[in-house]
Design an enzyme around this catalytic site. Structure first.
Site, mmCIF file in Angstrom:
data_model
loop_
_atom_site.group_PDB
_atom_site.id
_atom_site.type_symbol
_atom_site.label_atom_id
_atom_site.label_comp_id
_atom_site.label_asym_id
_atom_site.label_seq_id
_atom_site.Cartn_x
_atom_site.Cartn_y
_atom_site.Cartn_z
ATOM 1 N N ASP A 5 0.837 -1.205 0.000
ATOM 2 C CA ASP A 5 0.000 0.000 0.000
ATOM 3 C C ASP A 5 0.866 1.247 0.000
ATOM 4 O OD1 ASP A 5 0.779 0.550 2.600
ATOM 5 O OD2 ASP A 5 -1.195 0.285 3.485
ATOM 6 N N ASN A 19 -4.380 12.895 0.072
ATOM 7 C CA ASN A 19 -5.752 13.367 -0.148
ATOM 8 C C ASN A 19 -6.061 14.618 0.662
ATOM 9 O OD1 ASN A 19 -6.692 11.465 -2.040
ATOM 10 N ND2 ASN A 19 -7.073 9.953 -0.444
ATOM 11 N N HIS A 49 -8.721 14.962 -3.472
ATOM 12 C CA HIS A 49 -8.956 13.611 -3.976
ATOM 13 C C HIS A 49 -8.665 13.476 -5.468
ATOM 14 C CE1 HIS A 49 -10.606 11.690 -0.351
ATOM 15 N NE2 HIS A 49 -11.095 12.886 -0.061
ATOM 16 N N GLU A 109 -6.053 2.218 -1.003
ATOM 17 C CA GLU A 109 -4.675 2.322 -1.503
ATOM 18 C C GLU A 109 -3.912 1.016 -1.335
ATOM 19 O OE1 GLU A 109 -4.440 4.018 2.776
ATOM 20 O OE2 GLU A 109 -5.912 3.794 1.170
#
Length: 290
Positions: A172, A180, A185, A215
Protein backbone atom coordinates in the site's frame (compact mmCIF):
# COMPACT_ATOMS: atom_id res chain seq x y z
CA UNK A 1 -33.37 -19.16 -62.56
CA UNK A 2 -32.32 -15.59 -61.70
CA UNK A 3 -30.20 -13.72 -64.18
CA UNK A 4 -26.74 -12.58 -63.08
CA UNK A 5 -27.70 -8.85 -62.91
CA UNK A 6 -30.79 -9.58 -60.82
CA UNK A 7 -28.87 -11.91 -58.48
CA UNK A 8 -26.14 -9.28 -58.07
CA UNK A 9 -28.73 -6.61 -57.34
CA UNK A 10 -30.28 -8.83 -54.67
CA UNK A 11 -27.04 -9.53 -52.79
CA UNK A 12 -26.01 -5.87 -53.13
CA UNK A 13 -29.22 -4.90 -51.33
CA UNK A 14 -28.19 -6.93 -48.27
CA UNK A 15 -26.34 -4.74 -45.72
CA UNK A 16 -23.75 -7.40 -44.82
CA UNK A 17 -20.62 -8.56 -46.65
CA UNK A 18 -21.53 -11.66 -48.67
CA UNK A 19 -19.47 -14.07 -50.77
CA UNK A 20 -20.02 -17.30 -52.68
CA UNK A 21 -16.96 -19.50 -52.34
CA UNK A 22 -15.68 -23.06 -52.32
CA UNK A 23 -13.42 -22.20 -49.40
CA UNK A 24 -10.59 -20.91 -51.60
CA UNK A 25 -11.78 -19.06 -54.66
CA UNK A 26 -14.53 -16.46 -54.35
CA UNK A 27 -16.95 -16.71 -57.27
CA UNK A 28 -19.15 -13.79 -56.37
CA UNK A 29 -19.44 -11.09 -53.72
CA UNK A 30 -21.59 -8.08 -53.02
CA UNK A 31 -20.31 -4.50 -53.16
CA UNK A 32 -20.22 -4.17 -49.37
CA UNK A 33 -17.66 -6.98 -49.15
CA UNK A 34 -15.42 -5.28 -51.74
CA UNK A 35 -15.81 -1.86 -50.12
CA UNK A 36 -14.97 -3.25 -46.67
CA UNK A 37 -11.47 -4.17 -47.87
CA UNK A 38 -11.21 -1.09 -50.13
CA UNK A 39 -10.88 -2.80 -53.51
CA UNK A 40 -12.36 -1.71 -56.85
CA UNK A 41 -13.77 -5.13 -57.70
CA UNK A 42 -13.59 -8.82 -56.82
CA UNK A 43 -10.79 -9.53 -59.30
CA UNK A 44 -8.55 -6.97 -57.58
CA UNK A 45 -9.31 -8.58 -54.24
CA UNK A 46 -8.51 -12.08 -55.52
CA UNK A 47 -5.28 -10.90 -57.16
CA UNK A 48 -3.94 -9.87 -53.74
CA UNK A 49 -5.64 -12.41 -51.47
CA UNK A 50 -5.69 -16.14 -52.11
CA UNK A 51 -8.50 -16.62 -49.57
CA UNK A 52 -10.54 -14.35 -47.33
CA UNK A 53 -9.80 -16.77 -44.49
CA UNK A 54 -6.21 -15.52 -44.49
CA UNK A 55 -7.54 -12.14 -43.36
CA UNK A 56 -9.07 -13.53 -40.14
CA UNK A 57 -6.95 -12.07 -37.32
CA UNK A 58 -5.43 -14.62 -34.95
CA UNK A 59 -6.97 -14.00 -31.53
CA UNK A 60 -7.79 -16.56 -28.84
CA UNK A 61 -11.32 -15.13 -28.58
CA UNK A 62 -12.11 -15.53 -32.29
CA UNK A 63 -11.92 -18.07 -35.10
CA UNK A 64 -8.95 -18.11 -37.49
CA UNK A 65 -7.09 -20.70 -39.52
CA UNK A 66 -4.95 -21.32 -36.44
CA UNK A 67 -8.09 -22.74 -34.78
CA UNK A 68 -8.28 -25.76 -37.10
CA UNK A 69 -6.02 -28.34 -38.72
CA UNK A 70 -4.53 -27.19 -42.03
CA UNK A 71 -6.25 -30.07 -43.85
CA UNK A 72 -9.72 -28.94 -42.78
CA UNK A 73 -11.76 -26.59 -44.98
CA UNK A 74 -12.73 -23.50 -43.00
CA UNK A 75 -16.13 -23.20 -44.70
CA UNK A 76 -16.98 -26.85 -44.05
CA UNK A 77 -15.83 -26.53 -40.45
CA UNK A 78 -17.97 -23.43 -39.79
CA UNK A 79 -20.95 -24.89 -41.68
CA UNK A 80 -20.91 -28.05 -39.57
CA UNK A 81 -20.13 -26.32 -36.26
CA UNK A 82 -22.85 -25.95 -33.65
CA UNK A 83 -20.95 -23.08 -32.02
CA UNK A 84 -21.32 -19.40 -32.84
CA UNK A 85 -18.33 -18.57 -35.02
CA UNK A 86 -16.91 -15.06 -34.79
CA UNK A 87 -13.97 -13.61 -36.70
CA UNK A 88 -12.01 -10.39 -36.44
CA UNK A 89 -10.86 -8.51 -39.58
CA UNK A 90 -9.36 -5.13 -40.46
CA UNK A 91 -11.42 -2.81 -42.63
CA UNK A 92 -10.15 -0.26 -45.16
CA UNK A 93 -9.51 2.23 -42.33
CA UNK A 94 -7.39 -0.38 -40.52
CA UNK A 95 -10.00 -0.67 -37.79
CA UNK A 96 -10.81 -3.99 -36.16
CA UNK A 97 -14.32 -5.25 -36.87
CA UNK A 98 -15.92 -8.41 -35.47
CA UNK A 99 -18.27 -10.56 -37.56
CA UNK A 100 -20.56 -13.47 -36.89
CA UNK A 101 -20.31 -15.91 -39.82
CA UNK A 102 -23.20 -17.96 -41.16
CA UNK A 103 -22.63 -20.43 -44.00
CA UNK A 104 -25.13 -22.30 -46.16
CA UNK A 105 -24.53 -24.75 -49.00
CA UNK A 106 -25.74 -23.52 -52.40
CA UNK A 107 -24.62 -26.42 -54.57
CA UNK A 108 -23.52 -29.64 -52.88
CA UNK A 109 -21.84 -31.12 -55.96
CA UNK A 110 -19.80 -28.01 -56.76
CA UNK A 111 -19.09 -27.33 -53.08
CA UNK A 112 -20.44 -23.79 -53.36
CA UNK A 113 -21.13 -22.03 -50.06
CA UNK A 114 -22.94 -18.78 -49.32
CA UNK A 115 -21.03 -16.95 -46.58
CA UNK A 116 -22.64 -14.03 -44.75
CA UNK A 117 -20.61 -11.78 -42.43
CA UNK A 118 -22.78 -10.00 -39.85
CA UNK A 119 -21.03 -7.09 -38.13
CA UNK A 120 -21.34 -7.51 -34.34
CA UNK A 121 -18.57 -5.08 -33.36
CA UNK A 122 -20.92 -2.86 -31.34
CA UNK A 123 -22.20 -5.88 -29.39
CA UNK A 124 -18.66 -7.10 -28.76
CA UNK A 125 -17.58 -3.66 -27.54
CA UNK A 126 -20.57 -3.50 -25.19
CA UNK A 127 -19.76 -6.98 -23.92
CA UNK A 128 -16.15 -5.97 -23.29
CA UNK A 129 -17.28 -2.82 -21.49
CA UNK A 130 -19.61 -4.81 -19.23
CA UNK A 131 -16.86 -7.34 -18.49
CA UNK A 132 -14.49 -4.51 -17.61
CA UNK A 133 -17.10 -3.04 -15.30
CA UNK A 134 -17.52 -6.42 -13.60
CA UNK A 135 -13.87 -7.40 -13.31
CA UNK A 136 -11.80 -4.23 -13.38
CA UNK A 137 -11.34 -1.31 -11.06
CA UNK A 138 -13.04 1.68 -12.74
CA UNK A 139 -10.39 4.21 -11.68
CA UNK A 140 -7.12 2.43 -12.38
CA UNK A 141 -8.17 -0.13 -15.00
CA UNK A 142 -6.46 -3.03 -13.21
CA UNK A 143 -8.32 -6.07 -11.88
CA UNK A 144 -10.63 -5.70 -8.92
CA UNK A 145 -10.74 -7.85 -5.80
CA UNK A 146 -13.39 -10.21 -7.19
CA UNK A 147 -11.36 -11.04 -10.29
CA UNK A 148 -8.15 -11.39 -8.29
CA UNK A 149 -9.80 -14.04 -6.12
CA UNK A 150 -10.78 -15.97 -9.26
CA UNK A 151 -7.19 -15.95 -10.52
CA UNK A 152 -5.91 -16.96 -7.09
CA UNK A 153 -8.27 -19.94 -6.98
CA UNK A 154 -7.18 -21.05 -10.45
CA UNK A 155 -3.46 -20.71 -9.72
CA UNK A 156 -3.86 -22.42 -6.33
CA UNK A 157 -5.47 -25.38 -8.08
CA UNK A 158 -2.54 -25.49 -10.52
CA UNK A 159 -0.18 -25.51 -7.55
CA UNK A 160 -1.97 -28.45 -5.95
CA UNK A 161 -2.17 -30.34 -9.24
CA UNK A 162 1.30 -29.66 -10.65
CA UNK A 163 3.30 -28.45 -7.64
CA UNK A 164 3.89 -24.99 -9.16
CA UNK A 165 5.41 -22.37 -6.88
CA UNK A 166 3.20 -19.34 -6.34
CA UNK A 167 3.86 -16.10 -4.47
CA UNK A 168 1.77 -13.21 -3.26
CA UNK A 169 2.65 -9.54 -2.80
CA UNK A 170 0.51 -7.03 -0.93
CA UNK A 171 1.47 -3.36 -0.82
CA UNK A 172 0.00 0.00 0.00
CA UNK A 173 0.91 3.66 -0.32
CA UNK A 174 2.62 5.15 2.71
CA UNK A 175 0.65 8.01 4.33
CA UNK A 176 -1.83 8.17 1.43
CA UNK A 177 -4.37 10.00 3.63
CA UNK A 178 -1.94 12.92 3.77
CA UNK A 179 -1.96 13.09 -0.02
CA UNK A 180 -5.75 13.37 -0.15
CA UNK A 181 -5.89 15.79 2.78
CA UNK A 182 -3.13 18.04 1.40
CA UNK A 183 -3.75 17.96 -2.36
CA UNK A 184 -7.36 16.80 -2.69
CA UNK A 185 -8.96 13.61 -3.98
CA UNK A 186 -8.44 14.48 -7.66
CA UNK A 187 -4.68 14.48 -7.14
CA UNK A 188 -5.03 11.36 -5.00
CA UNK A 189 -6.83 9.63 -7.88
CA UNK A 190 -4.07 10.66 -10.28
CA UNK A 191 -1.50 9.19 -7.90
CA UNK A 192 -3.35 5.87 -7.97
CA UNK A 193 -3.64 5.89 -11.78
CA UNK A 194 0.04 6.75 -12.26
CA UNK A 195 1.16 4.19 -9.69
CA UNK A 196 -0.82 1.39 -11.33
CA UNK A 197 0.61 2.15 -14.75
CA UNK A 198 4.13 2.22 -13.30
CA UNK A 199 3.66 -1.13 -11.55
CA UNK A 200 1.95 -2.74 -14.56
CA UNK A 201 4.81 -1.70 -16.85
CA UNK A 202 7.24 -3.55 -14.60
CA UNK A 203 5.37 -6.84 -14.22
CA UNK A 204 5.34 -9.93 -16.42
CA UNK A 205 2.40 -10.59 -18.72
CA UNK A 206 1.15 -13.49 -16.58
CA UNK A 207 1.42 -11.65 -13.24
CA UNK A 208 -1.98 -10.68 -11.80
CA UNK A 209 -2.22 -7.13 -10.46
CA UNK A 210 -5.35 -5.95 -8.63
CA UNK A 211 -6.66 -3.17 -6.46
CA UNK A 212 -7.55 -4.76 -3.14
CA UNK A 213 -9.25 -1.70 -1.72
CA UNK A 214 -8.45 1.98 -1.23
CA UNK A 215 -4.67 2.32 -1.50
CA UNK A 216 -4.01 -1.41 -1.00
CA UNK A 217 -2.97 -3.66 -3.90
CA UNK A 218 -2.23 -7.32 -4.55
CA UNK A 219 0.12 -9.00 -7.02
CA UNK A 220 -0.05 -12.73 -7.73
CA UNK A 221 3.14 -14.16 -9.23
CA UNK A 222 2.71 -17.61 -10.82
CA UNK A 223 5.76 -19.90 -10.92
CA UNK A 224 7.63 -17.58 -8.56
CA UNK A 225 9.29 -18.61 -5.30
CA UNK A 226 9.42 -16.43 -2.18
CA UNK A 227 12.94 -15.00 -2.61
CA UNK A 228 12.25 -14.02 -6.23
CA UNK A 229 9.02 -12.31 -5.19
CA UNK A 230 10.89 -10.53 -2.39
CA UNK A 231 13.49 -9.16 -4.81
CA UNK A 232 10.73 -8.15 -7.22
CA UNK A 233 9.11 -6.18 -4.41
CA UNK A 234 12.41 -4.44 -3.67
CA UNK A 235 12.67 -3.56 -7.35
CA UNK A 236 9.13 -2.14 -7.49
CA UNK A 237 9.68 -0.21 -4.25
CA UNK A 238 12.78 1.42 -5.72
CA UNK A 239 11.10 2.22 -9.04
CA UNK A 240 8.31 4.08 -7.26
CA UNK A 241 10.72 5.77 -4.85
CA UNK A 242 12.83 7.06 -7.77
CA UNK A 243 9.85 8.14 -9.88
CA UNK A 244 9.58 11.91 -10.34
CA UNK A 245 6.52 13.67 -11.74
CA UNK A 246 5.81 17.33 -11.08
CA UNK A 247 2.07 16.72 -11.54
CA UNK A 248 1.78 14.48 -8.47
CA UNK A 249 3.39 14.35 -5.00
CA UNK A 250 6.22 11.92 -4.30
CA UNK A 251 5.13 8.64 -2.69
CA UNK A 252 6.67 5.48 -1.24
CA UNK A 253 5.28 1.98 -0.80
CA UNK A 254 5.38 -0.72 1.87
CA UNK A 255 5.31 -4.40 0.83
CA UNK A 256 4.39 -7.70 2.41
CA UNK A 257 5.47 -10.87 0.59
CA UNK A 258 4.66 -14.54 1.08
CA UNK A 259 4.72 -17.81 -0.83
CA UNK A 260 1.47 -19.75 -1.02
CA UNK A 261 1.94 -23.13 0.66
CA UNK A 262 0.34 -26.50 0.02
CA UNK A 263 -1.23 -26.48 3.49
CA UNK A 264 -2.69 -23.00 3.05
CA UNK A 265 -6.43 -22.81 3.36
CA UNK A 266 -8.55 -20.20 1.63
CA UNK A 267 -7.62 -17.21 3.80
CA UNK A 268 -4.38 -18.23 5.51
CA UNK A 269 -2.16 -16.78 2.78
CA UNK A 270 -4.04 -13.46 3.04
CA UNK A 271 -3.52 -13.39 6.80
CA UNK A 272 0.20 -14.05 6.38
CA UNK A 273 0.80 -11.45 3.65
CA UNK A 274 -1.25 -8.90 5.60
CA UNK A 275 0.91 -9.55 8.67
CA UNK A 276 4.05 -9.05 6.56
CA UNK A 277 2.69 -5.76 5.23
CA UNK A 278 1.82 -4.65 8.76
CA UNK A 279 5.44 -5.21 9.81
CA UNK A 280 6.71 -3.31 6.76
CA UNK A 281 4.50 -0.33 7.61
CA UNK A 282 6.15 0.01 11.02
CA UNK A 283 9.24 1.29 9.22
CA UNK A 284 7.48 2.47 5.97
CA UNK A 285 9.03 2.20 2.51
CA UNK A 286 10.07 -1.34 3.42
CA UNK A 287 9.64 -4.94 2.27
CA UNK A 288 8.98 -7.83 4.69
CA UNK A 289 8.58 -11.48 3.73
CA UNK A 290 6.93 -14.22 5.79
Amino acid sequence: MLSQPIFQAIINSIPNPIIITNGNKIFKSNDIFIDFFHYKNLDDFMNENSCVCNLFIEDDAYFSLASIDENISWVEYIHSSEDTIRVKMLNKKKEFRVFHITINIIEQEKNYFLVVFTDITALENEKTMLENMAYKDPLTGIYNRQMFNRFLLKESENKKRHGDVLSLIMFDIDHFKRVNDTYGHDVGDQVLITLCKLITDNLRVNDIFARWGGEEFMILLPRTELDTAFHKSLELKQIVEDYDDEAIPHITLSFGVTEIRMKDKERSCFKRVDEALYKAKVKRNDVVKL
